[in-house]
Design a protein around this motif. Structure first.
Motif, short mmCIF file in Angstrom:
data_model
loop_
_atom_site.label_atom_id
_atom_site.label_comp_id
_atom_site.label_asym_id
_atom_site.label_seq_id
_atom_site.Cartn_x
_atom_site.Cartn_y
_atom_site.Cartn_z
N MET A 1 102.66 -15.41 27.22
CA MET A 1 103.86 -14.62 27.37
C MET A 1 104.38 -14.16 26.01
O MET A 1 104.83 -13.03 25.88
N LEU A 2 104.33 -15.02 25.02
CA LEU A 2 104.81 -14.62 23.70
C LEU A 2 103.94 -13.52 23.11
O LEU A 2 104.45 -12.62 22.44
N GLY A 3 102.64 -13.57 23.38
CA GLY A 3 101.75 -12.51 22.91
C GLY A 3 102.07 -11.18 23.56
O GLY A 3 102.10 -10.14 22.90
N PHE A 4 102.33 -11.21 24.87
CA PHE A 4 102.70 -10.00 25.59
C PHE A 4 104.02 -9.44 25.05
O PHE A 4 104.15 -8.23 24.84
N ALA A 5 104.99 -10.32 24.83
CA ALA A 5 106.28 -9.88 24.30
C ALA A 5 106.10 -9.25 22.91
O ALA A 5 106.73 -8.23 22.61
N LEU A 6 105.25 -9.84 22.10
CA LEU A 6 105.00 -9.30 20.77
C LEU A 6 104.37 -7.91 20.85
O LEU A 6 104.77 -6.99 20.12
N ILE A 7 103.41 -7.74 21.75
CA ILE A 7 102.76 -6.43 21.93
C ILE A 7 103.78 -5.39 22.39
O ILE A 7 103.81 -4.27 21.87
N VAL A 8 104.62 -5.74 23.35
CA VAL A 8 105.62 -4.80 23.84
C VAL A 8 106.62 -4.44 22.74
O VAL A 8 106.99 -3.27 22.59
N ILE A 9 107.05 -5.40 21.96
CA ILE A 9 108.00 -5.13 20.88
C ILE A 9 107.36 -4.22 19.82
O ILE A 9 108.01 -3.30 19.31
N VAL A 10 106.09 -4.44 19.52
CA VAL A 10 105.40 -3.57 18.55
C VAL A 10 105.30 -2.15 19.10
O VAL A 10 105.55 -1.17 18.37
N LEU A 11 104.97 -1.99 20.37
CA LEU A 11 104.90 -0.66 20.96
C LEU A 11 106.26 0.02 21.00
O LEU A 11 106.38 1.22 20.71
N LEU A 12 107.31 -0.73 21.35
CA LEU A 12 108.65 -0.15 21.33
C LEU A 12 109.06 0.25 19.91
O LEU A 12 109.70 1.28 19.71
N SER A 13 108.68 -0.55 18.94
CA SER A 13 108.99 -0.22 17.55
C SER A 13 108.27 1.06 17.12
O SER A 13 108.84 1.90 16.41
N LEU A 14 107.05 1.21 17.57
CA LEU A 14 106.29 2.43 17.26
C LEU A 14 106.96 3.65 17.88
O LEU A 14 107.14 4.68 17.22
N LEU A 15 107.36 3.54 19.14
CA LEU A 15 108.05 4.64 19.80
C LEU A 15 109.37 4.97 19.11
O LEU A 15 109.73 6.14 18.95
N GLN A 16 110.10 3.95 18.70
CA GLN A 16 111.36 4.18 18.00
C GLN A 16 111.13 4.83 16.65
O GLN A 16 111.89 5.72 16.24
N ALA A 17 110.09 4.42 15.95
CA ALA A 17 109.78 5.02 14.65
C ALA A 17 109.42 6.50 14.81
O ALA A 17 109.83 7.34 14.00
N ILE A 18 108.67 6.83 15.87
CA ILE A 18 108.33 8.22 16.13
C ILE A 18 109.59 9.03 16.42
O ILE A 18 109.77 10.13 15.90
N ARG A 19 110.48 8.48 17.24
CA ARG A 19 111.73 9.18 17.56
C ARG A 19 112.57 9.38 16.30
O ARG A 19 113.15 10.44 16.09
N PHE A 20 112.67 8.35 15.48
CA PHE A 20 113.46 8.45 14.26
C PHE A 20 112.85 9.47 13.31
O PHE A 20 113.57 10.24 12.65
#
Length: 95
Positions: A1-20
């Motif tokens: 579960m922690l690995g999945f959460a880490l992957i999702v947070i990294v993907l969300l961070s990537l999307l946020q960086a693209i938006r910014f």
């Protein structure tokens, strides 16, 4: 579960960086989503751990309170005043 959460947070961070990068805007929704994912990952880790039920009950209550606050928090929009929104409180003097 922690690995999945880490992957999702990294993907969300990537999307946020693209938006910014494109718009120069920061989204409060990103912070809310990351907070909910972290709370879910911690709650899952707690559920799988071998600690007494009384401690788990208190921790789940705290996690539920945090998740409920994040999920039901009113996020200001551009039409409602944005970052300077006073949450419906009038700042003008009474007449």
């Amino acid at each position: 579960m922690l690995g999945f959460a880490l992957i999702v947070i990294v993907l969300l961070s990537l999307l946020q960086a693209i938006r910014f990068y494109k718009d120069g805007k920061w989204s409060i929704n990103y912070i809310v989503l990351v907070g909910l994912i972290v709370v879910a990952a911690l709650a899952t880790t707690l559920a799988l751990s071998a600690i007494p039920d009384t401690v788990q009950t208190a921790a789940f209550t705290l996690f539920g309170t945090i998740a409920g606050y994040l999920a039901t928090r009113k996020i200001p929009t551009a039409s409602s005043g944005g970052a300077n929104d006073t949450a419906g409180v009038s700042t003008s003097p009474p007449e």
